[in-house]
Design a protein around this motif. Structure first.
Motif, PDB file in Angstrom:
ATOM      1  N   LEU A  50       0.855  -1.180   0.000  1.00 34.92           N
ATOM      2  CA  LEU A  50       0.000   0.000   0.000  1.00 34.92           C
ATOM      3  C   LEU A  50       0.891   1.230   0.000  1.00 34.92           C
ATOM      4  CD1 LEU A  50      -2.637   1.609   0.324  1.00 34.92           C
ATOM      5  CD2 LEU A  50      -2.450   1.239   2.800  1.00 34.92           C
ATOM      6  N   ILE A  51       0.835   1.989  -1.083  1.00 32.43           N
ATOM      7  CA  ILE A  51       1.637   3.206  -1.207  1.00 32.43           C
ATOM      8  C   ILE A  51       0.690   4.395  -1.080  1.00 32.43           C
ATOM      9  CG2 ILE A  51       3.341   4.452  -2.576  1.00 32.43           C
ATOM     10  CD1 ILE A  51       3.759   1.864  -4.190  1.00 32.43           C
ATOM     11  N   ASP A  52       0.733   5.065   0.035  1.00 39.35           N
ATOM     12  CA  ASP A  52      -0.130   6.221   0.299  1.00 39.35           C
ATOM     13  C   ASP A  52       0.764   7.449   0.435  1.00 39.35           C
ATOM     14  OD1 ASP A  52      -1.952   8.087   1.129  1.00 39.35           O
ATOM     15  OD2 ASP A  52      -2.935   6.793   2.599  1.00 39.35           O
ATOM     16  N   SER A  53       0.801   8.245  -0.620  1.00 36.24           N
ATOM     17  CA  SER A  53       1.712   9.399  -0.649  1.00 36.24           C
ATOM     18  C   SER A  53       1.066  10.671  -0.118  1.00 36.24           C
ATOM     19  CB  SER A  53       2.181   9.641  -2.090  1.00 36.24           C
ATOM     20  OG  SER A  53       1.100  10.099  -2.899  1.00 36.24           O
ATOM     21  N   ARG A  54      -0.183  10.587   0.321  1.00 37.64           N
ATOM     22  CA  ARG A  54      -0.883  11.790   0.779  1.00 37.64           C
ATOM     23  C   ARG A  54      -0.228  12.395   2.027  1.00 37.64           C
ATOM     24  NH1 ARG A  54      -6.702   9.748   1.966  1.00 37.64           N
ATOM     25  NH2 ARG A  54      -5.423   8.063   2.848  1.00 37.64           N
ATOM     26  N   THR A  55      -0.277  13.687   2.106  1.00 35.93           N
ATOM     27  CA  THR A  55       0.192  14.361   3.311  1.00 35.93           C
ATOM     28  C   THR A  55      -0.850  14.212   4.413  1.00 35.93           C
ATOM     29  OG1 THR A  55      -0.843  16.467   2.714  1.00 35.93           O
ATOM     30  CG2 THR A  55       1.390  16.075   1.888  1.00 35.93           C
ATOM     31  N   GLY A  56      -0.475  14.568   5.632  1.00 37.21           N
ATOM     32  CA  GLY A  56      -1.432  14.513   6.735  1.00 37.21           C
ATOM     33  C   GLY A  56      -2.651  15.391   6.472  1.00 37.21           C
ATOM     34  N   GLU A  60      -6.640  14.171   6.215  1.00 37.51           N
ATOM     35  CA  GLU A  60      -7.691  14.776   7.031  1.00 37.51           C
ATOM     36  C   GLU A  60      -8.788  15.356   6.147  1.00 37.51           C
ATOM     37  OE1 GLU A  60      -8.208  18.141  10.576  1.00 37.51           O
ATOM     38  OE2 GLU A  60      -6.275  17.843   9.567  1.00 37.51           O
ATOM     39  N   ARG A  61      -8.390  16.016   5.071  1.00 35.16           N
ATOM     40  CA  ARG A  61      -9.373  16.587   4.143  1.00 35.16           C
ATOM     41  C   ARG A  61     -10.252  15.495   3.538  1.00 35.16           C
ATOM     42  NH1 ARG A  61      -6.658  17.908  -1.195  1.00 35.16           N
ATOM     43  NH2 ARG A  61      -6.880  15.639  -1.207  1.00 35.16           N
ATOM     44  N   ARG A  65     -14.412  15.168   4.045  1.00 35.03           N
ATOM     45  CA  ARG A  65     -15.363  15.298   2.931  1.00 35.03           C
ATOM     46  C   ARG A  65     -15.839  13.946   2.398  1.00 35.03           C
ATOM     47  NH1 ARG A  65     -11.528  17.317  -2.150  1.00 35.03           N
ATOM     48  NH2 ARG A  65     -10.206  15.460  -2.230  1.00 35.03           N
ATOM     49  N   LYS A  66     -15.270  12.856   2.960  1.00 32.76           N
ATOM     50  CA  LYS A  66     -15.629  11.484   2.591  1.00 32.76           C
ATOM     51  C   LYS A  66     -15.441  11.214   1.096  1.00 32.76           C
ATOM     52  CE  LYS A  66     -18.951  10.844   6.372  1.00 32.76           C
ATOM     53  NZ  LYS A  66     -17.829  10.601   7.263  1.00 32.76           N
ATOM     54  N   MET A  67     -14.325  11.666   0.573  1.00 30.84           N
ATOM     55  CA  MET A  67     -13.982  11.392  -0.821  1.00 30.84           C
ATOM     56  C   MET A  67     -12.505  11.683  -1.065  1.00 30.84           C
ATOM     57  SD  MET A  67     -15.657  14.683  -2.836  1.00 30.84           S
ATOM     58  CE  MET A  67     -14.960  14.152  -4.410  1.00 30.84           C
TER      59      MET A  67
END
Length: 377
Positions: A50-56, A60-61, A65-67
């Motif tokens: 699992l590669i999740d490059s999103r920032t914190g 949270e965003r 917003r559930k998307m």
């Protein structure tokens, strides 16, 4: 109908994924996770990255917003490769994509009780359940999911439940080599979930026997081995080691499985996998008429999945409009009258191009799937 042929320069592949990541910056390589899957009266191993490059802030965003900002990308490897192989390519996809998330699922070749669900057809069911299990752990649910297998598919002895109040996400499939077939199968099996398909150096476009494919692959492997002396030693050796590990692991796990289940035929699972690699794919067999984006990319020096033979063009960099149209008519006839964006490309590189030219191929895939994050444009 949109058709595009392009050649990109060599400079992009030399840049690391982080150069395209914008504010996402650097992220650590995750570890490969092993799962036990019960399917079709047998237990097999599955693995994922699992590669999740999103920032914190992005995470949270997305929760609030559930998307996500785009669909989750699922990458399907070539024959016997492991999830962590070609990481420069897969991490590039994650860093530059709208969603920032790539899942790389792999499983042993299913060879259970019901013959219909052996080989790649079994992987259709198993890999989706692995994907759902991984995403559920992140509060994400696959949009439009409908099971293709009537029985239970248990991951670590449990069913994967829906995520109440979680994030719904579409799926975009990307496949390399045999993974190109798996990606197309996935798009065909789950039309309500998969919105885009990209294939790089893909199998599935020639009619040949398993032996013919094996001999062609051996020839390409010999050519790739010369890259050791051309500045790609680590790339070539890591790919070869990944293939060897995957092939040997599947073989060694087949032996105790055959003994415990009193089913000697399980020893044939490797032969079944090679046979599935040589499958011929067109719209009558694997229709993908619900896609919004379709991308097929060949390597100009790939003699395994040879664009010259497939496109019937001696110079793959000089393909005519008629040859492009013939490709779509032959292999994707069900998309001809639909508003799907179709891209056919020939880029530099051998069959190992997603490794040796990782940045170039990752950017090309995302741009033409309309999944390139705005910060990377």
């Amino acid at each position: 109908m949109f058709i595009k042929i392009f050649m990109l320069g060599f400079v992009a592949f030399a840049l690391p994924a982080a150069a395209y990541a914008g504010q996402r910056g650097m992220f650590e390589k995750p570890g490969t996770v092993c799962l036990k899957v019960s399917f079709n009266s047998e237990k097999i191993n599955a693995y994922y990255l699992l590669i999740d490059s999103r920032t914190g802030k992005e995470k949270e965003r997305d929760r609030n917003r559930k998307m996500l900002s785009g669909p989750v990308l699922v990458f399907f490897h070539g024959h016997a490769q492991r999830p962590g192989d070609a990481y420069a390519f897969t991490s590039g996809l994650a860093a530059m994509s709208k969603s920032g998330i790539v899942v790389v699922p792999v499983c042993d070749t299913p060879y259970g009780k019901d013959r219909k669900w052996r080989g790649d057809r079994g992987k259709d069911a198993v890999l989706m359940e692995v994907l759902r299990w991984v995403l559920a752990s992140q509060g994400i649910e696959v949009n439009g999911y409908e099971p293709v297998f009537d029985g239970d598919v248990l991951v670590n002895n449990a069913r994967t439940d829906s995520v109440n109040g979680g994030i719904l996400s579409d799926i975009v499939c990307v496949g390399w080599s045999h993974g190109g077939i798996l990606a197309r199968r996935f798009a065909h099996a789950y039309p309500g979930s998969v919105t885009g398909l990209a294939q790089v150096c893909p199998a599935g476009y020639e009619r040949w026997s398993p032996m013919g494919l094996t001999l062609r692959f051996m020839g390409e492997s010999l050519k790739i081995s010369r890259l050791v002396f051309k500045g790609h030693a680590l790339d070539s050796l890591s790919s070869a080691w990944g293939f060897t590990r995957g092939f040997a692991g599947d073989l060694f796990r087949s032996v105790p499985s055959a003994i415990v289940n009193l089913h000697p035929a399980k020893l044939r699972r490797i032969g079944r996998d090679i046979r599935d690699c040589s499958a011929y794919c067109d719209s009558p067999s694997l229709g993908v008429s619900t896609l919004g984006n379709l991308v097929v990319i060949f390597g100009d020096q790939d003699t395994c999945m040879d664009a010259r033979k497939i496109l019937k063009c001696p110079d793959p960099q000089g393909i005519s409009d008629e040859q492009v149209q013939a490709f779509w008519d032959t292999y994707f006839s069900d998309t001809g009258t639909l508003p799907v964006k179709r891209t056919l490309a020939v880029l530099p590189g051998t069959h190992l191009a997603p490794i040796t030219h990782s940045g170039l191929y990752a950017r090309a895939v995302l741009e033409n799937l309309d999944q390139l994050d705005d910060t990377c444009k």
